[in-house]
Enzyme design. Structure first.
Site, PDB file in Angstrom:
ATOM      1  N   CYS A  66      -3.653  -0.976  -2.341  1.00  0.00           N
ATOM      2  CA  CYS A  66      -3.906   0.443  -2.614  1.00  0.00           C
ATOM      3  C   CYS A  66      -4.775   0.592  -3.864  1.00  0.00           C
ATOM      4  O   CYS A  66      -4.412   0.107  -4.940  1.00  0.00           O
ATOM      5  CB  CYS A  66      -2.554   1.123  -2.829  1.00  0.00           C
ATOM      6  SG  CYS A  66      -2.666   2.869  -3.194  1.00  0.00           S
TER       7      CYS A  66
ATOM      8  N   HIS B 164      -8.531   3.855   3.217  1.00  0.00           N
ATOM      9  CA  HIS B 164      -8.820   4.567   4.466  1.00  0.00           C
ATOM     10  C   HIS B 164     -10.308   4.695   4.780  1.00  0.00           C
ATOM     11  O   HIS B 164     -10.680   4.939   5.918  1.00  0.00           O
ATOM     12  CB  HIS B 164      -8.251   5.981   4.411  1.00  0.00           C
ATOM     13  CG  HIS B 164      -6.760   6.042   4.487  1.00  0.00           C
ATOM     14  ND1 HIS B 164      -5.943   5.361   3.613  1.00  0.00           N
ATOM     15  CD2 HIS B 164      -5.946   6.697   5.342  1.00  0.00           C
ATOM     16  CE1 HIS B 164      -4.684   5.618   3.925  1.00  0.00           C
ATOM     17  NE2 HIS B 164      -4.664   6.416   4.970  1.00  0.00           N
TER      18      HIS B 164
ATOM     19  N   ASP C 141       0.853  -1.194   0.000  1.00  0.00           N
ATOM     20  CA  ASP C 141       0.000   0.000   0.000  1.00  0.00           C
ATOM     21  C   ASP C 141       0.890   1.245   0.000  1.00  0.00           C
ATOM     22  O   ASP C 141       2.057   1.179   0.386  1.00  0.00           O
ATOM     23  CB  ASP C 141      -0.932   0.023   1.230  1.00  0.00           C
ATOM     24  CG  ASP C 141      -1.875   1.225   1.200  1.00  0.00           C
ATOM     25  OD1 ASP C 141      -2.460   1.483   0.129  1.00  0.00           O
ATOM     26  OD2 ASP C 141      -1.998   1.920   2.212  1.00  0.00           O
ATOM     27  N   SER C 142       0.307   2.365  -0.375  1.00  0.00           N
ATOM     28  CA  SER C 142       1.057   3.626  -0.337  1.00  0.00           C
ATOM     29  C   SER C 142       1.460   3.972   1.103  1.00  0.00           C
ATOM     30  O   SER C 142       2.415   4.687   1.320  1.00  0.00           O
ATOM     31  CB  SER C 142       0.201   4.749  -0.912  1.00  0.00           C
ATOM     32  OG  SER C 142      -1.031   4.802  -0.214  1.00  0.00           O
TER      33      SER C 142
ATOM     34  N   GLU D 171      -5.885  10.058   8.763  1.00  0.00           N
ATOM     35  CA  GLU D 171      -4.501   9.962   9.260  1.00  0.00           C
ATOM     36  C   GLU D 171      -4.224  10.930  10.403  1.00  0.00           C
ATOM     37  O   GLU D 171      -3.293  10.736  11.168  1.00  0.00           O
ATOM     38  CB  GLU D 171      -3.515  10.155   8.106  1.00  0.00           C
ATOM     39  CG  GLU D 171      -3.642   8.998   7.126  1.00  0.00           C
ATOM     40  CD  GLU D 171      -2.410   8.749   6.290  1.00  0.00           C
ATOM     41  OE1 GLU D 171      -1.541   9.620   6.236  1.00  0.00           O
ATOM     42  OE2 GLU D 171      -2.352   7.654   5.682  1.00  0.00           O
TER      43      GLU D 171
ATOM     44  N   CYS E 220     -11.198   3.133  -1.391  1.00  0.00           N
ATOM     45  CA  CYS E 220      -9.921   3.627  -0.865  1.00  0.00           C
ATOM     46  C   CYS E 220      -9.679   2.922   0.463  1.00  0.00           C
ATOM     47  O   CYS E 220     -10.624   2.697   1.235  1.00  0.00           O
ATOM     48  CB  CYS E 220      -9.978   5.137  -0.655  1.00  0.00           C
ATOM     49  SG  CYS E 220      -8.507   5.801   0.163  1.00  0.00           S
TER      50      CYS E 220
HETATM   51  N1  DGL Z   1      -4.005   3.797  -0.247  1.00  0.00           N
HETATM   52  C1  DGL Z   1      -4.603   4.849  -1.040  1.00  0.00           C
HETATM   53  C2  DGL Z   1      -5.794   4.262  -1.819  1.00  0.00           C
HETATM   54  O1  DGL Z   1      -6.383   3.259  -1.468  1.00  0.00           O
HETATM   55  C3  DGL Z   1      -5.058   6.001  -0.176  1.00  0.00           C
HETATM   56  C4  DGL Z   1      -3.918   6.804   0.407  1.00  0.00           C
HETATM   57  C5  DGL Z   1      -3.098   7.543  -0.625  1.00  0.00           C
HETATM   58  O2  DGL Z   1      -3.639   8.448  -1.305  1.00  0.00           O
HETATM   59  O3  DGL Z   1      -1.926   7.214  -0.739  1.00  0.00           O
HETATM   60  O4  DGL Z   1      -6.157   4.828  -2.833  1.00  0.00           O
END
Ligand code: DGL
Length: 274
Positions: free
Chosen positions: A74, A195, A11-12, A159, A193
């Protein structure tokens, strides 16, 4: 087979833990390595090229750690990098490794939730701009109409632990009213997403009656279990020791601290340089 060949989950940043958590619930026997590119997060507002380049670098790190299979938890990476990795990089480098994303499994299942055939997608700017959900869902359900809304404030709100504050209430109302202005008939919303599952309660409180909210963790976990059944050649390569390892490209201390939002138990991550 190497003794330790874990399933990689990328993930990012930390949000992908919401996906890993559901995977581990139904497939606890496998080893997993989680990698969060916190040093370069968020990916949501970044260009196609940058997201692709960062994602491919991280996938290669997971391959070097012995992962035969990598899940892009992600959404932004799944939207902007997965296709090129599958179609261009893997055939050139190691055609035996596999990389899967989160958009396809979600798209395959949405048809069973909607009655009006109007579905809303909430995602980062990058995911929405890529139109990936629209393209994938219409492959399986051409009759479904997709309405999308980018929610750029959701990731920073989560976050910064602002989940139950008036600020979050304001942005949830704002994005939902923009989404429903596109169609009043939406009866299913996909949280596209990593989050957004943390905002599910607030989102649900602000929805018209009868609208269903789909988060991806369980869907992706079930789809992975099914994939492993259908691909015994990959399943055989994934080691089973029930071991979990966590890596971040930024500070391990900061990762362990914020991981608490997504992962109930204590995490001890390690730093990995990019
Ligand atoms: N993990 C990213 C997503 O699911 C969200 C966080 C980011 O923008 O890096 O799109």
């Amino acid at each position: 087979m190497a003794n330790h060949s874990p399933i990689g989950v990328f993930d990012s940043g930390i949000g992908g833990l919401s996906i890993l958590k559901e995977i581990v619930k139904i497939l606890p026997e496998y080893d997993y390595v989680y990698l969060g590119d916190n040093a370069r997060a968020p990916y949501g507002p970044r260009s196609f090229e940058t997201v692709y380049q960062y994602t491919w670098e991280n996938v290669q790190k997971l391959f070097e750690m012995g992962c035969p299979l990598v899940i892009l938890a992600c959404n932004t990476s799944s939207a902007k990098a997965l296709r090129t990795i599958q179609q261009v990089n893997l055939p050139k480098t190691d055609s035996k490794k596999r990389v899967l994303g989160v958009i396809r499994p979600t798209s395959e299942t949405v048809g069973k939730f909607t009655k009006t055939n109007h579905i809303g997608i909430l995602g980062t700017k990058g995911t929405v701009q890529s139109d990936s959900y629209k393209i994938e869902i219409q492959k399986f359900y051409p009759e479904i109409k997709i309405f999308q809304q980018a929610c750029p404030m959701f990731v920073p709100l989560v976050e910064n632990n602002e989940i139950n504050t008036p600020a979050t209430g304001y942005f949830v109302k704002k994005y939902l009213s923009a989404l429903f202005a596109k169609s009043k008939k939406i009866d299913t919303i996909i949280l596209g997403c990593t989050h957004y599952p943390l905002l599910k309660k607030v989102i649900m409180r602000n929805l018209p009656k009868g609208v269903r909210v789909i988060s991806q963790g369980e869907i992706v976990a079930e789809s992975l279990a099914d994939y492993l059944l259908r691909h015994p050649e990959i399943k055989r390569k994934c080691s089973k020791g029930g071991k979990l390892e966590f890596y971040t490209t930024d500070s391990a201390i900061a990762f362990d601290k914020s991981a608490g939002f997504f992962w109930r138990n204590k995490i001890r991550s390690k730093h990995l340089a990019v």
